[in-house]
Design a protein around this motif. Structure first.
Motif, PDB file in Angstrom:
ATOM      1  N   LEU A  61       0.844  -1.190   0.000  1.00  0.00           N
ATOM      2  CA  LEU A  61       0.000   0.000   0.000  1.00  0.00           C
ATOM      3  C   LEU A  61       0.879   1.240   0.000  1.00  0.00           C
ATOM      4  CD1 LEU A  61      -2.595  -1.084   2.736  1.00  0.00           C
ATOM      5  CD2 LEU A  61      -3.060  -0.842   0.283  1.00  0.00           C
ATOM      6  N   LEU A  62       0.317   2.336  -0.493  1.00  0.00           N
ATOM      7  CA  LEU A  62       0.989   3.626  -0.437  1.00  0.00           C
ATOM      8  C   LEU A  62       0.407   4.397   0.750  1.00  0.00           C
ATOM      9  CD1 LEU A  62       2.947   5.632  -1.849  1.00  0.00           C
ATOM     10  CD2 LEU A  62       0.911   6.603  -2.954  1.00  0.00           C
ATOM     11  N   TYR A  63       1.251   4.653   1.746  1.00  0.00           N
ATOM     12  CA  TYR A  63       0.858   5.449   2.905  1.00  0.00           C
ATOM     13  C   TYR A  63       1.262   6.904   2.643  1.00  0.00           C
ATOM     14  CZ  TYR A  63       0.180   0.991   5.262  1.00  0.00           C
ATOM     15  OH  TYR A  63      -0.262  -0.261   5.604  1.00  0.00           O
ATOM     16  N   TYR A  64       0.408   7.841   3.024  1.00  0.00           N
ATOM     17  CA  TYR A  64       0.716   9.245   2.739  1.00  0.00           C
ATOM     18  C   TYR A  64       0.197  10.151   3.840  1.00  0.00           C
ATOM     19  CZ  TYR A  64      -4.176   9.586   1.105  1.00  0.00           C
ATOM     20  OH  TYR A  64      -5.555   9.566   1.023  1.00  0.00           O
ATOM     21  N   ARG A  65       0.769  11.334   3.909  1.00  0.00           N
ATOM     22  CA  ARG A  65       0.344  12.340   4.879  1.00  0.00           C
ATOM     23  C   ARG A  65      -0.899  13.036   4.350  1.00  0.00           C
ATOM     24  NH1 ARG A  65       4.121  14.382   8.508  1.00  0.00           N
ATOM     25  NH2 ARG A  65       2.492  15.905   8.988  1.00  0.00           N
ATOM     26  N   LYS A  66      -2.043  12.586   4.833  1.00  0.00           N
ATOM     27  CA  LYS A  66      -3.313  13.144   4.365  1.00  0.00           C
ATOM     28  C   LYS A  66      -3.434  14.615   4.720  1.00  0.00           C
ATOM     29  CE  LYS A  66      -8.271  12.154   4.342  1.00  0.00           C
ATOM     30  NZ  LYS A  66      -8.714  13.547   4.531  1.00  0.00           N
ATOM     31  N   ASP A  67      -2.908  14.991   5.885  1.00  0.00           N
ATOM     32  CA  ASP A  67      -3.014  16.390   6.282  1.00  0.00           C
ATOM     33  C   ASP A  67      -2.272  17.299   5.309  1.00  0.00           C
ATOM     34  OD1 ASP A  67      -0.587  15.269   7.117  1.00  0.00           O
ATOM     35  OD2 ASP A  67      -0.370  16.675   8.785  1.00  0.00           O
ATOM     36  N   HIS A  84       7.028  21.309   2.850  1.00  0.00           N
ATOM     37  CA  HIS A  84       6.615  20.965   4.215  1.00  0.00           C
ATOM     38  C   HIS A  84       7.759  20.364   5.022  1.00  0.00           C
ATOM     39  CE1 HIS A  84       2.221  21.668   3.623  1.00  0.00           C
ATOM     40  NE2 HIS A  84       2.562  21.465   2.359  1.00  0.00           N
ATOM     41  N   GLY A  85       8.967  20.477   4.517  1.00  0.00           N
ATOM     42  CA  GLY A  85      10.136  19.991   5.245  1.00  0.00           C
ATOM     43  C   GLY A  85      10.185  18.493   5.401  1.00  0.00           C
ATOM     44  N   LEU A  86       9.674  17.767   4.413  1.00  0.00           N
ATOM     45  CA  LEU A  86       9.614  16.313   4.496  1.00  0.00           C
ATOM     46  C   LEU A  86      10.448  15.667   3.392  1.00  0.00           C
ATOM     47  CD1 LEU A  86       5.737  15.934   4.922  1.00  0.00           C
ATOM     48  CD2 LEU A  86       7.440  15.744   6.734  1.00  0.00           C
ATOM     49  N   ALA A  87      10.907  14.455   3.654  1.00  0.00           N
ATOM     50  CA  ALA A  87      11.434  13.629   2.576  1.00  0.00           C
ATOM     51  C   ALA A  87      10.259  13.236   1.688  1.00  0.00           C
ATOM     52  CB  ALA A  87      12.108  12.387   3.145  1.00  0.00           C
ATOM     53  N   GLY A  88      10.535  12.968   0.415  1.00  0.00           N
ATOM     54  CA  GLY A  88       9.442  12.669  -0.493  1.00  0.00           C
ATOM     55  C   GLY A  88       8.855  11.291  -0.312  1.00  0.00           C
ATOM     56  N   ILE A  92      13.260  10.213  -3.742  1.00  0.00           N
ATOM     57  CA  ILE A  92      13.277   8.972  -2.959  1.00  0.00           C
ATOM     58  C   ILE A  92      14.416   9.116  -1.957  1.00  0.00           C
ATOM     59  CG2 ILE A  92      13.625   6.477  -2.982  1.00  0.00           C
ATOM     60  CD1 ILE A  92      12.558   6.392  -5.799  1.00  0.00           C
ATOM     61  N   ALA A  93      14.081   9.083  -0.685  1.00  0.00           N
ATOM     62  CA  ALA A  93      15.089   9.301   0.353  1.00  0.00           C
ATOM     63  C   ALA A  93      16.240   8.312   0.204  1.00  0.00           C
ATOM     64  CB  ALA A  93      14.453   9.163   1.731  1.00  0.00           C
ATOM     65  N   ARG A  94      17.455   8.829   0.162  1.00  0.00           N
ATOM     66  CA  ARG A  94      18.614   7.956  -0.001  1.00  0.00           C
ATOM     67  C   ARG A  94      18.737   6.959   1.156  1.00  0.00           C
ATOM     68  NH1 ARG A  94      22.518   7.628  -3.456  1.00  0.00           N
ATOM     69  NH2 ARG A  94      24.420   6.528  -2.870  1.00  0.00           N
ATOM     70  N   ALA A 121       7.717   8.805  12.384  1.00  0.00           N
ATOM     71  CA  ALA A 121       8.330   9.949  13.061  1.00  0.00           C
ATOM     72  C   ALA A 121       8.013  11.264  12.373  1.00  0.00           C
ATOM     73  CB  ALA A 121       9.844   9.753  13.122  1.00  0.00           C
ATOM     74  N   GLY A 122       7.240  11.204  11.282  1.00  0.00           N
ATOM     75  CA  GLY A 122       6.839  12.424  10.599  1.00  0.00           C
ATOM     76  C   GLY A 122       7.896  12.997   9.679  1.00  0.00           C
ATOM     77  N   ARG A 123       8.755  12.125   9.119  1.00  0.00           N
ATOM     78  CA  ARG A 123       9.853  12.613   8.298  1.00  0.00           C
ATOM     79  C   ARG A 123       9.612  12.462   6.794  1.00  0.00           C
ATOM     80  NH1 ARG A 123      13.168   9.657  12.080  1.00  0.00           N
ATOM     81  NH2 ARG A 123      13.935   8.285  10.419  1.00  0.00           N
ATOM     82  N   ALA A 124       8.503  11.830   6.372  1.00  0.00           N
ATOM     83  CA  ALA A 124       8.301  11.571   4.946  1.00  0.00           C
ATOM     84  C   ALA A 124       6.852  11.828   4.541  1.00  0.00           C
ATOM     85  CB  ALA A 124       8.689  10.137   4.607  1.00  0.00           C
ATOM     86  N   LEU A 125       6.677  12.198   3.281  1.00  0.00           N
ATOM     87  CA  LEU A 125       5.340  12.435   2.734  1.00  0.00           C
ATOM     88  C   LEU A 125       4.684  11.129   2.300  1.00  0.00           C
ATOM     89  CD1 LEU A 125       3.133  14.403   1.753  1.00  0.00           C
ATOM     90  CD2 LEU A 125       4.424  14.628  -0.407  1.00  0.00           C
ATOM     91  N   PHE A 126       5.467  10.226   1.699  1.00  0.00           N
ATOM     92  CA  PHE A 126       4.944   8.957   1.192  1.00  0.00           C
ATOM     93  C   PHE A 126       5.790   7.788   1.697  1.00  0.00           C
ATOM     94  CE2 PHE A 126       3.820  11.975  -2.273  1.00  0.00           C
ATOM     95  CZ  PHE A 126       2.441  11.821  -2.252  1.00  0.00           C
TER      96      PHE A 126
END
Length: 412
Positions: free
Chosen positions: A157-163, A190-194, A244-246, A262-267
């Motif tokens: 599944l693809l998990y994502y930040r809905k907010d 938003h200061g996130l990894a993709g 894509i986060a290294r 931990a809130g570090r990625a969008l997807f």
């Protein structure tokens, strides 16, 4: 489903100590092995308890839990089977045999080729009512013999930040190009990894690469095709470009989950087991995430049930498998344990399986079924990991991979 698979132990061609000639009709106590029961309320153990409550006293089932990780599970099963093979008839198989075994969908062909499984009759288990791709994992690669019965399925599944997507007025991506655009533009604002995935050198890399290849129109049988190269190139360039986060090159399911939690990625790409953990008290994205189908077909995961060749009570073993995979128990395990059923009809029942997982499972594909799957995936992981760090080598590496896979398929 939690999958932490490292290159697996190579099965020897020796068979477990065979049971007597009357084993096919044998009735008596059996041992059932599955992974560690981490379901709420220990639903797998309850399933065994229900069987023991109505079965005769002479057909009781002992439940044995394997290690949590699939590599540990595989290793323990293999060690027991090889011990029986070494002992031969000097040891009574009915005392030591794992009669019914839960085997990962990618193990079944190899266990059968090693002589560890009893062939089954499709009509006895109604496999024509089950998901076709799941049944494919339980058959021999040529489709002529059934070696196991599909029990529970799994799909990515693809998990994502809905907010975050809601704030941007966006819906989750349905193609790799949309994923790339959102992971590039939106995440940075938003200061996130993709995007985080499982790209470490283990089975997760094979899974993630297969899904990228399928999303670009390729297949695993022709890694030197333009489409397959485009899929791998999308992964490699994504890492090089940074969307894509290294860190994903070192991530498995748990470490990528930790990053997203931990809130570090969008997807994040992951299995359904991740959902409940994202709602835990230690999750910084609790109430802020949602899930969707992947932007392309998922690799099919899951578990089949097989009868061991060493079983002296194979009739009881088959009866137990019919009980476990029956409609009532599959429905109950879907509700109480979150297991994705193997029966097609249950996907028509409202609210039994989430729409996202339903769509992902019904479109999932098998990872190149083969008796030599261990060799195939090891070769793929070596080549793909090199490509991810060297995007310019995609064409040459995939051409070479096609030759190496052809050799591995022949057991060379």
């Amino acid at each position: 489903m939690l999958r932490l698979i490292v290159p697996l132990l190579v099965l020897v061609a020796a068979c477990a100590a065979p049971a007597g000639d009357d084993a096919a009709d044998g009735e008596g106590p059996i041992t059932f092995v599955d992974g560690r029961d981490t379901t709420a309320g220990r639903q797998v153990r309850q399933l065994v308890t229900r069987w023991n409550a109505f079965a005769s006293r002479r057909e009781q089932v002992e439940f044995v839990e394997m290690p949590t990780t699939t590599d540990g599970h595989r290793a323990q099963l293999t060690a027991r089977l090889q011990d029986l093979a070494s002992a031969g008839r000097a040891r009574r198989a009915d005392q030591d045999c794992y009669d019914v075994m839960a085997v990962d969908v990618v193990w079944t062909a190899a266990f059968a080729a090693a002589g560890h499984l009893v062939p089954l009759k499709p009509d006895e288990f109604g496999v024509d009512r089950m998901l076709p791709e799941a049944v494919k994992t339980a058959r021999s690669p040529d489709g002529k013999r059934l070696w196991a019965v599909p029990w529970r399925g799994d799909a990515g599944l693809l998990y994502y930040r809905k907010d975050v997507l809601d704030a941007e007025g966006l819906r989750p991506p349905t193609t790799w190009e949309e994923l790339r655009r959102q992971a590039t533009a939106v995440a940075g604002r938003h200061g996130l990894a993709g995007y985080v995935a499982q790209l470490s050198r283990y089975e997760g890399l094979t899974v993630n690469a297969a899904e990228a290849i399928w999303a670009h129109g390729g297949d695993l049988e022709h890694p030197d095709s333009v489409e397959a190269k485009n899929g791998v190139r999308a992964l490699a360039e994504g890492v090089a470009q940074g969307w894509i986060a290294r860190e994903s090159l070192d991530y498995n399911e748990l470490s990528s989950l930790d990053a997203f939690k931990a809130g570090r990625a969008l997807f994040m790409r992951n299995w359904p087991f991740a959902g409940p953990r994202l709602n835990g008290e230690d999750s910084r994205v609790r109430g802020k995430w949602a899930q969707a189908a992947l932007p392309g077909p998922s690799a099919l995961g899951g578990w089949n049930l097989a009868v061991s060749r060493c079983s002296a009570n194979q009739k009881t073993a088959r009866k137990f498998i019919r009980f476990v995979t029956g409609e009532d128990n599959q429905r109950l395990m879907a509700r109480e344990a979150g297991f994705a059923p193997s029966l097609r009809a249950l996907y028509e029942e409202p609210d039994l399986v989430s729409p996202e997982l339903r769509n992902s499972l019904l479109g999932a594909r098998v990872r190149r079924p083969s008796a030599h799957y261990d060799e195939l995936t090891s070769v793929m992981q070596e080549s793909l990991y090199h490509v991810l760090d060297n995007p310019e080598s995609v064409d040459e590496s995939m051409d070479q991979l096609a030759e190496e896979l052809a050799a591995a398929e022949q057991g060379r």
